[in-house]
Scaffold this motif. Structure first.
Motif, PDB file in Angstrom:
ATOM      1  N   GLY A  41       0.829  -1.186   0.000  1.00  0.00           N
ATOM      2  CA  GLY A  41       0.000   0.000   0.000  1.00  0.00           C
ATOM      3  C   GLY A  41       0.866   1.239   0.000  1.00  0.00           C
ATOM      4  O   GLY A  41       2.087   1.157   0.122  1.00  0.00           O
ATOM      5  N   THR A  67      -3.286   4.022  -1.558  1.00  0.00           N
ATOM      6  CA  THR A  67      -3.393   2.891  -2.477  1.00  0.00           C
ATOM      7  C   THR A  67      -3.346   1.602  -1.684  1.00  0.00           C
ATOM      8  O   THR A  67      -2.731   1.546  -0.623  1.00  0.00           O
ATOM      9  N   ARG A  69      -2.819  -2.638  -2.672  1.00  0.00           N
ATOM     10  CA  ARG A  69      -2.490  -3.515  -3.787  1.00  0.00           C
ATOM     11  C   ARG A  69      -2.246  -4.935  -3.295  1.00  0.00           C
ATOM     12  O   ARG A  69      -1.581  -5.143  -2.295  1.00  0.00           O
ATOM     13  N   TYR A  81      -1.755  -7.400 -10.583  1.00  0.00           N
ATOM     14  CA  TYR A  81      -2.309  -7.103  -9.263  1.00  0.00           C
ATOM     15  C   TYR A  81      -3.696  -6.491  -9.337  1.00  0.00           C
ATOM     16  O   TYR A  81      -4.158  -6.054 -10.392  1.00  0.00           O
ATOM     17  N   LEU A  83      -5.884  -3.444  -7.566  1.00  0.00           N
ATOM     18  CA  LEU A  83      -5.544  -2.176  -6.933  1.00  0.00           C
ATOM     19  C   LEU A  83      -6.774  -1.336  -6.670  1.00  0.00           C
ATOM     20  O   LEU A  83      -7.705  -1.307  -7.460  1.00  0.00           O
ATOM     21  N   SER A  84      -6.761  -0.638  -5.556  1.00  0.00           N
ATOM     22  CA  SER A  84      -7.767   0.368  -5.254  1.00  0.00           C
ATOM     23  C   SER A  84      -7.026   1.669  -4.978  1.00  0.00           C
ATOM     24  O   SER A  84      -6.205   1.737  -4.072  1.00  0.00           O
ATOM     25  N   THR A  85      -7.298   2.691  -5.796  1.00  0.00           N
ATOM     26  CA  THR A  85      -6.589   3.961  -5.680  1.00  0.00           C
ATOM     27  C   THR A  85      -7.384   5.089  -6.303  1.00  0.00           C
ATOM     28  O   THR A  85      -8.302   4.855  -7.082  1.00  0.00           O
ATOM     29  N   GLN A 108       3.763   0.775 -15.494  1.00  0.00           N
ATOM     30  CA  GLN A 108       2.577   0.166 -14.911  1.00  0.00           C
ATOM     31  C   GLN A 108       1.339   0.657 -15.645  1.00  0.00           C
ATOM     32  O   GLN A 108       1.329   1.731 -16.241  1.00  0.00           O
ATOM     33  N   LEU A 110      -3.260   0.304 -15.521  1.00  0.00           N
ATOM     34  CA  LEU A 110      -4.459  -0.094 -14.782  1.00  0.00           C
ATOM     35  C   LEU A 110      -5.666  -0.002 -15.693  1.00  0.00           C
ATOM     36  O   LEU A 110      -5.753   0.872 -16.550  1.00  0.00           O
ATOM     37  N   ASN A 182       5.155   4.005  -1.904  1.00  0.00           N
ATOM     38  CA  ASN A 182       4.551   2.702  -1.597  1.00  0.00           C
ATOM     39  C   ASN A 182       5.529   1.768  -0.914  1.00  0.00           C
ATOM     40  O   ASN A 182       6.738   1.841  -1.132  1.00  0.00           O
ATOM     41  N   TYR A 184       5.887  -2.411  -0.465  1.00  0.00           N
ATOM     42  CA  TYR A 184       5.392  -3.703  -0.947  1.00  0.00           C
ATOM     43  C   TYR A 184       6.106  -4.833  -0.219  1.00  0.00           C
ATOM     44  O   TYR A 184       7.302  -4.777   0.022  1.00  0.00           O
TER      45      TYR A 184
END
Length: 186
Positions: A41, A67, A69, A81, A83-85, A108, A110, A182, A184
Motif C-alpha cells: 500500500g 493505495t 495492492r 495485481y 488495486l484500489s486507488t 505500470q 491499470l 509505496n 510492498y
C-alpha cells in the motif's frame, strides 16, 4: 451510514500488514524476489479535474491519496495485481513491468470498470515507477475516467394530463494525476 468497499479493502490491507508482517517476514514466501505474492500500500498526493458536463459544470481539486495492492509476480519482471486507488477511482486490474531483472524503473498500467443502477465508470491509467530500495517505490500515475449517469426525466403537467417520462444520460470525463510512495511485501 453505508461503508464503501474501498474502506473495507484498505482496512483489511492495513490489518494484514500490521498483524501479519511479524509472522511471515522470515517465511520463504517473502524472500525479496519480485516473483510470488505481492501485498502493499501507499500514500501520496493526487490532483483531479473534470471536464464540463451537459450542465456546463466542472470540478478540480487535490489532496492526499492512498493505495492498496494485492497481486502475484509471474516473474521478477512482470506482476499482475488488484488495486484500489484514486487515479482509477474504482478497483482495477493492473500490471508492473520491469524491463530488466536488475532494473529499478518500471512501467505500470491499470484498467477498471464498474456499473450500478444504470451508472457506469470506466477508467484507465498508466505511469512510471522507481524502486528506491527493495520493497519501497515512488510512482507517478496519469488516469482517465469516464463516468456515465443515466437518470429519469419528467415533463408535462399532471393538471392537464400531458405527463411524460424519459431517460437522459450525462457523461463526465475525469483526469487524475497522482504521485505515491509505496511499501510492498513480496
Amino acid at each position: 451510514m453505508k461503508i464503501s468497499t474501498r474502506f473495507w479493502m484498505l482496512t483489511t490491507l492495513i490489518v494484514l500488514l500490521i498483524c501479519g508482517t511479524p509472522l511471515v517476514t522470515h517465511a520463504q514466501l517473502f524472500d525479496g524476489e519480485r516473483e510470488g505474492l505481492l501485498i502493499g500500500g501507499g500514500l501520496g498526493y493526487a490532483a483531479i479535474a473534470t471536464g464540463a458536463d451537459s450542465s456546463g459544470e466542472s470540478f478540480s481539486g487535490s489532496g492526499f491519496t492512498t493505495t492498496g495492492r494485492i497481486g502475484y509476480g509471474l516473474s521478477d519482471q512482470l506482476t499482475i495485481y488488484f488495486l484500489s486507488t484514486v487515479p482509477n477511482l474504482v478497483p482495477s486490474l493492473g500490471f508492473m513491468y520491469f524491463a530488466d531483472r536488475r532494473s529499478d524503473y518500471y512501467l505500470q498500467g491499470l484498467l477498471g470498470y464498474t456499473s450500478a443502477n444504470q451508472d457506469s465508470l470506466f477508467s484507465i491509467a498508466g505511469g512510471l515507477g522507481y524502486e528506491l530500495r527493495d520493497h519501497v517505490t515512488l510512482e507517478g500515475m496519469l488516469g482517465y475516467n469516464r463516468f456515465s449517469d443515466t437518470y429519469t426525466t419528467y415533463g408535462g403537467s399532471l393538471f392537464y394530463g400531458s405527463f411524460t417520462t424519459g431517460t437522459a444520460t450525462t457523461t463526465t470525463n475525469i483526469i487524475t494525476i497522482a504521485v505515491t510512495f509505496n511499501v510492498y511485501f513480496y
